[in-house]
Design a protein around this motif. Structure first.
Motif, PDB file in Angstrom:
ATOM      1  N   ALA A 119       0.830  -1.208   0.000  1.00  0.00           N
ATOM      2  CA  ALA A 119       0.000   0.000   0.000  1.00  0.00           C
ATOM      3  C   ALA A 119       0.863   1.256   0.000  1.00  0.00           C
ATOM      4  CB  ALA A 119      -0.944  -0.007   1.197  1.00  0.00           C
ATOM      5  N   ARG A 120       1.945   1.243   0.775  1.00  0.00           N
ATOM      6  CA  ARG A 120       2.855   2.398   0.789  1.00  0.00           C
ATOM      7  C   ARG A 120       3.428   2.639  -0.596  1.00  0.00           C
ATOM      8  NH1 ARG A 120       5.409  -0.335   5.152  1.00  0.00           N
ATOM      9  NH2 ARG A 120       7.319  -0.476   3.911  1.00  0.00           N
ATOM     10  N   ARG A 121       3.932   1.568  -1.203  1.00  0.00           N
ATOM     11  CA  ARG A 121       4.574   1.705  -2.512  1.00  0.00           C
ATOM     12  C   ARG A 121       3.570   2.134  -3.581  1.00  0.00           C
ATOM     13  NH1 ARG A 121       8.054  -2.557  -4.528  1.00  0.00           N
ATOM     14  NH2 ARG A 121       9.442  -0.916  -5.186  1.00  0.00           N
ATOM     15  N   GLU A 138       0.884   8.954  -6.162  1.00  0.00           N
ATOM     16  CA  GLU A 138       0.847  10.366  -5.774  1.00  0.00           C
ATOM     17  C   GLU A 138       2.165  11.110  -5.959  1.00  0.00           C
ATOM     18  OE1 GLU A 138      -0.886  10.789  -1.887  1.00  0.00           O
ATOM     19  OE2 GLU A 138      -2.594   9.510  -2.426  1.00  0.00           O
ATOM     20  N   TYR A 139       3.289  10.375  -5.996  1.00  0.00           N
ATOM     21  CA  TYR A 139       4.588  11.036  -6.100  1.00  0.00           C
ATOM     22  C   TYR A 139       5.433  10.526  -7.267  1.00  0.00           C
ATOM     23  CZ  TYR A 139       3.475  12.913  -1.508  1.00  0.00           C
ATOM     24  OH  TYR A 139       2.870  13.569  -0.467  1.00  0.00           O
ATOM     25  N   ALA A 140       4.913   9.551  -7.993  1.00  0.00           N
ATOM     26  CA  ALA A 140       5.524   9.044  -9.227  1.00  0.00           C
ATOM     27  C   ALA A 140       6.912   8.428  -9.035  1.00  0.00           C
ATOM     28  CB  ALA A 140       5.566  10.135 -10.293  1.00  0.00           C
ATOM     29  N   PHE A 141       7.087   7.691  -7.939  1.00  0.00           N
ATOM     30  CA  PHE A 141       8.338   6.936  -7.794  1.00  0.00           C
ATOM     31  C   PHE A 141       8.079   5.647  -7.025  1.00  0.00           C
ATOM     32  CE2 PHE A 141       8.440   9.306  -3.806  1.00  0.00           C
ATOM     33  CZ  PHE A 141       8.990   8.421  -2.904  1.00  0.00           C
ATOM     34  N   GLU A 142       8.934   4.665  -7.271  1.00  0.00           N
ATOM     35  CA  GLU A 142       8.877   3.401  -6.551  1.00  0.00           C
ATOM     36  C   GLU A 142       9.866   3.459  -5.401  1.00  0.00           C
ATOM     37  OE1 GLU A 142       9.239  -0.124  -8.859  1.00  0.00           O
ATOM     38  OE2 GLU A 142       7.742   0.540 -10.309  1.00  0.00           O
ATOM     39  N   CYS A 143       9.367   3.249  -4.213  1.00  0.00           N
ATOM     40  CA  CYS A 143      10.223   3.330  -3.031  1.00  0.00           C
ATOM     41  C   CYS A 143      11.140   2.115  -2.944  1.00  0.00           C
ATOM     42  CB  CYS A 143       9.363   3.424  -1.775  1.00  0.00           C
ATOM     43  SG  CYS A 143      10.337   3.777  -0.296  1.00  0.00           S
ATOM     44  N   THR A 144      12.404   2.398  -2.760  1.00  0.00           N
ATOM     45  CA  THR A 144      13.406   1.342  -2.588  1.00  0.00           C
ATOM     46  C   THR A 144      14.199   1.581  -1.306  1.00  0.00           C
ATOM     47  OG1 THR A 144      14.992   2.553  -3.945  1.00  0.00           O
ATOM     48  CG2 THR A 144      13.629   0.918  -5.072  1.00  0.00           C
ATOM     49  N   CYS A 145      13.540   2.185  -0.324  1.00  0.00           N
ATOM     50  CA  CYS A 145      14.221   2.457   0.945  1.00  0.00           C
ATOM     51  C   CYS A 145      14.547   1.134   1.648  1.00  0.00           C
ATOM     52  CB  CYS A 145      13.355   3.349   1.831  1.00  0.00           C
ATOM     53  SG  CYS A 145      11.926   2.524   2.568  1.00  0.00           S
TER      54      CYS A 145
END
Length: 88
Positions: A59-61, A67-74
């Protein structure tokens, strides 16, 4: 609900394990304050959460992509990623 432009805050990237939190103080002239929430070494990137961190990884990703147009890879997203089953 309001809108504000904070160019300094634009320097803070997202992490699902942020080391900073932001606070808006409208009583003090629409001040934005960022404070560290854990120890930060010199040279470490300062990060904040763009979304609700209580959401599950998927859900976060999805929200960040939508909404921010990036895939999180943290580090947190990578640690929570499904692991492939070991070969038999």
């Amino acid at each position: 609900v309001g809108v504000g432009l904070y160019p300094s805050a634009a320097l803070l990237n997202h992490s699902c394990e942020p080391n900073c939190a932001v606070r808006f103080d409208l009583a003090d002239g629409a001040l934005l304050e960022a404070r560290t929430t854990k120890p930060v070494a010199a040279g470490d990137e300062l990060t904040i959460a763009y979304i609700d961190l209580r959401l599950r990884r998927e859900a976060r990703r999805a929200k960040l992509l939508r909404e921010y147009a990036f895939e999180c890879t943290c580090a947190r997203c990578e640690a929570e990623a499904p692991r492939a089953a070991p070969p038999r």
